[in-house]
Write an enzyme that holds these catalytic residues in place. Sequence first.
Site, PDB file in Angstrom:
ATOM      1  N   SER A  64       0.799  -1.244   0.000  1.00 48.46           N
ATOM      2  CA  SER A  64       0.000   0.000   0.000  1.00 48.46           C
ATOM      3  C   SER A  64       0.824   1.284   0.000  1.00 48.46           C
ATOM      4  O   SER A  64       0.272   2.366  -0.237  1.00 48.46           O
ATOM      5  CB  SER A  64      -0.948   0.027   1.199  1.00 48.46           C
ATOM      6  OG  SER A  64      -1.998  -0.865   0.991  1.00 48.46           O
ATOM      7  N   LYS A  67       0.453   3.345  -2.988  1.00 53.11           N
ATOM      8  CA  LYS A  67      -0.723   4.196  -3.214  1.00 53.11           C
ATOM      9  C   LYS A  67      -0.358   5.683  -3.153  1.00 53.11           C
ATOM     10  O   LYS A  67      -1.055   6.519  -3.725  1.00 53.11           O
ATOM     11  CB  LYS A  67      -1.809   3.872  -2.176  1.00 53.11           C
ATOM     12  CG  LYS A  67      -2.390   2.446  -2.314  1.00 53.11           C
ATOM     13  CD  LYS A  67      -3.232   2.088  -1.092  1.00 53.11           C
ATOM     14  CE  LYS A  67      -3.820   0.698  -1.188  1.00 53.11           C
ATOM     15  NZ  LYS A  67      -4.496   0.306   0.080  1.00 53.11           N
ATOM     16  N   TYR A 189      -3.183  -2.462 -10.522  1.00 53.43           N
ATOM     17  CA  TYR A 189      -3.136  -2.279  -9.061  1.00 53.43           C
ATOM     18  C   TYR A 189      -2.268  -3.351  -8.378  1.00 53.43           C
ATOM     19  O   TYR A 189      -1.443  -3.046  -7.515  1.00 53.43           O
ATOM     20  CB  TYR A 189      -4.571  -2.270  -8.511  1.00 53.43           C
ATOM     21  CG  TYR A 189      -4.635  -2.269  -7.005  1.00 53.43           C
ATOM     22  CD1 TYR A 189      -4.343  -1.115  -6.271  1.00 53.43           C
ATOM     23  CD2 TYR A 189      -4.960  -3.432  -6.299  1.00 53.43           C
ATOM     24  CE1 TYR A 189      -4.387  -1.129  -4.889  1.00 53.43           C
ATOM     25  CE2 TYR A 189      -5.005  -3.446  -4.917  1.00 53.43           C
ATOM     26  CZ  TYR A 189      -4.718  -2.294  -4.217  1.00 53.43           C
ATOM     27  OH  TYR A 189      -4.740  -2.293  -2.830  1.00 53.43           O
ATOM     28  N   TYR A 240      -5.238   3.759   7.976  1.00 49.47           N
ATOM     29  CA  TYR A 240      -6.607   3.215   8.021  1.00 49.47           C
ATOM     30  C   TYR A 240      -7.261   3.461   9.387  1.00 49.47           C
ATOM     31  O   TYR A 240      -7.257   4.588   9.847  1.00 49.47           O
ATOM     32  CB  TYR A 240      -6.581   1.725   7.651  1.00 49.47           C
ATOM     33  CG  TYR A 240      -5.704   1.480   6.457  1.00 49.47           C
ATOM     34  CD1 TYR A 240      -6.052   1.983   5.211  1.00 49.47           C
ATOM     35  CD2 TYR A 240      -4.486   0.821   6.576  1.00 49.47           C
ATOM     36  CE1 TYR A 240      -5.241   1.805   4.107  1.00 49.47           C
ATOM     37  CE2 TYR A 240      -3.658   0.636   5.480  1.00 49.47           C
ATOM     38  CZ  TYR A 240      -4.045   1.135   4.253  1.00 49.47           C
ATOM     39  OH  TYR A 240      -3.236   0.965   3.177  1.00 49.47           O
ATOM     40  N   VAL A 258       1.227  -3.837   3.746  1.00 48.61           N
ATOM     41  CA  VAL A 258       1.182  -5.160   4.396  1.00 48.61           C
ATOM     42  C   VAL A 258       2.450  -5.991   4.139  1.00 48.61           C
ATOM     43  O   VAL A 258       2.580  -7.088   4.675  1.00 48.61           O
ATOM     44  CB  VAL A 258      -0.073  -5.985   4.035  1.00 48.61           C
ATOM     45  CG1 VAL A 258      -1.331  -5.397   4.634  1.00 48.61           C
ATOM     46  CG2 VAL A 258      -0.210  -6.181   2.533  1.00 48.61           C
TER      47      VAL A 258
HETATM   48  O1  DON Z   1      -4.884  -4.682  -1.877  1.00 52.93           O
HETATM   49  C1  DON Z   1      -4.319  -5.215  -0.928  1.00 52.93           C
HETATM   50  O2  DON Z   1      -4.947  -5.784  -0.049  1.00 52.93           O
HETATM   51  C2  DON Z   1      -2.814  -5.136  -0.852  1.00 52.93           C
HETATM   52  N1  DON Z   1      -2.246  -5.185  -2.164  1.00 52.93           N
HETATM   53  C3  DON Z   1      -2.357  -3.868  -0.175  1.00 52.93           C
HETATM   54  C4  DON Z   1      -2.904  -3.716   1.224  1.00 52.93           C
HETATM   55  C5  DON Z   1      -2.017  -2.972   2.136  1.00 52.93           C
HETATM   56  O3  DON Z   1      -0.809  -2.915   1.973  1.00 52.93           O
HETATM   57  C6  DON Z   1      -2.652  -2.390   3.343  1.00 52.93           C
HETATM   58  N2  DON Z   1      -1.693  -1.672   4.165  1.00 52.93           N
HETATM   59  N3  DON Z   1      -1.313  -1.788   5.254  1.00 52.93           N
END
Ligand code: DON
Length: 304
Positions: A64, A67, A189, A240, A258
């Site tokens: 993330s 992003k 994405y 979040y 993550v």
């Molecule tokens: O879309 C997802 O769930 C992952 N590619 C990214 C989520 C993420 O990194 C949330 N952050 N802490």
Amino acid sequence: MLDYQAILEDIHNTLKSTEDTGDVASYIPELAKVSKDSFGIHLQLITGEDYSAGDYLEKFSIQSISKVFSLAKAFQLVGNSLLERVDVEPSGNPFNHLSLLELENGIPRNPLINAGAIVIADILLTHLENPKEDFLNFVRELAHDESIDYNETIAESEHETGFNNYAAANLLKSFGNLHNEVEDVLDFYFHQCSIMMSCRQLTNAFFVFTNKGKCLKNVEHLTASQVKRINAIMLTCGFYDEAGEFAFEVGLPGKSGVGGGIVALLPHCFTIATWSPALNPQGNSYLGMKALELFTSKTKLSIF
Ligand code: DON
């Protein structure tokens, strides 16, 4: 003058002995293969000096954190008009939560939750000639590092288990807030999330957000006003349903992923990145959060 090197080493030593460090992300099977024991931290001052400890040169999946790069690129391409398709309010919900999206007619709360980042990916797909190549080049340019790349295995792994993101993209499509095909947007994405970078590469790339839009080589990529907005979105939405906690404990704009990475910055002063793959229940790096809390407490450097 603070002894930054001693401070980072002290933080590394303190955290090495922490017992309960959470679990690595397993909903993307490839991420579950990463060792829980890695820890890296890298600090770069606005003046260019840098300091580090642990595995700060090891590359990991930025997830993330990407992003923020996609938001920056979309701002460059379409300016404030992106705000017609995504809001800038904290969601107070997990990164992959969908109920607010339905309630709010397909306008994601912010560009850093998954649904918002999928809308941003859609904007990039519409406006970039060769989306994956152009986006990667943008990140390479910000970091001044041609070695940065996608990890196809991680992108494919997320593709195979990305049911929640398919649900988000389909919901967006049903509300008319996805202009390209679901499959194409998610392919972009999943790739952006798979980008591999080290703590040092991340502080290099995020320098642009610390330095009013100018990168390490002093090239202007974003206006000071766009950077102000991106930093505000990181502060209020970057973690979040733990954004309040991060502001409270650390007191810096930042972004987690993550893969266990976190980047944070004090405008006009420093950029700092940490990596520790085990996550807390909100999906943010357990030790990364602690390291940054220790850093701003020991140095008394935060935006507050
Ligand atoms: O879309 C997802 O769930 C992952 N590619 C990214 C989520 C993420 O990194 C949330 N952050 N802490």
